[in-house]
Design an enzyme around this catalytic site. Sequence first.
Site: not given
Ligand code: 4NP
Length: 163
Positions: A3, A9, A119
């Site tokens: 991800c 995720r 997300d």
């Molecule tokens: P993930 O969610 O891709 O599901 O881990 C996110 C966590 C942090 C960020 C973006 C998506 N961020 O930009 O910090």
Amino acid sequence: MVCLGNICRSPLAEGILQERAFKAGLNWSVESAGTNSYHTGDPPHHLSQKVARLNGIDICSQRARRFVAADFDNYDKIYALAGDVMDEIRRIAKNKFDASKVDLLMNELYPGRDMDVPDPWYGEEPGYHDVYKMIDRVCEKIIENATANRASTGNVEATQNLK
Ligand code: 4NP
């Protein structure tokens, strides 16, 4: 399992698929990564840890790492949890990108629909439960497919042994 941040995720996807594979007797090594490095070294988001724990899966010892092109050498299968992640995987991997190894995770359950796992990062706790359910259903299907293949391979071997 890839991800963006490797904290919401994909840690769930790693934990769920690893647990389901283990229970099915499949000797798989499942890992996860993120296409950005904002959270490198961090444990999973506390709400991902919570929903995993409520479902009997402990993901607290995972640590975020960034996806690298060499992952195409080191893994048989790479799942992107969303389309923007797939774009980033392509950008990072450059000439290592191997379309035969990579797919959107949800295409295992809904082939060709190119669905994202949303997300949950900007939302509240219910989003994490929804994401858990989506990932759990698709992981169940991946294991079903793998064990069906194993069963049919087993039948071929059994048939050959009878000759
Ligand atoms: P993930 O969610 O891709 O599901 O881990 C996110 C966590 C942090 C960020 C973006 C998506 N961020 O930009 O910090």
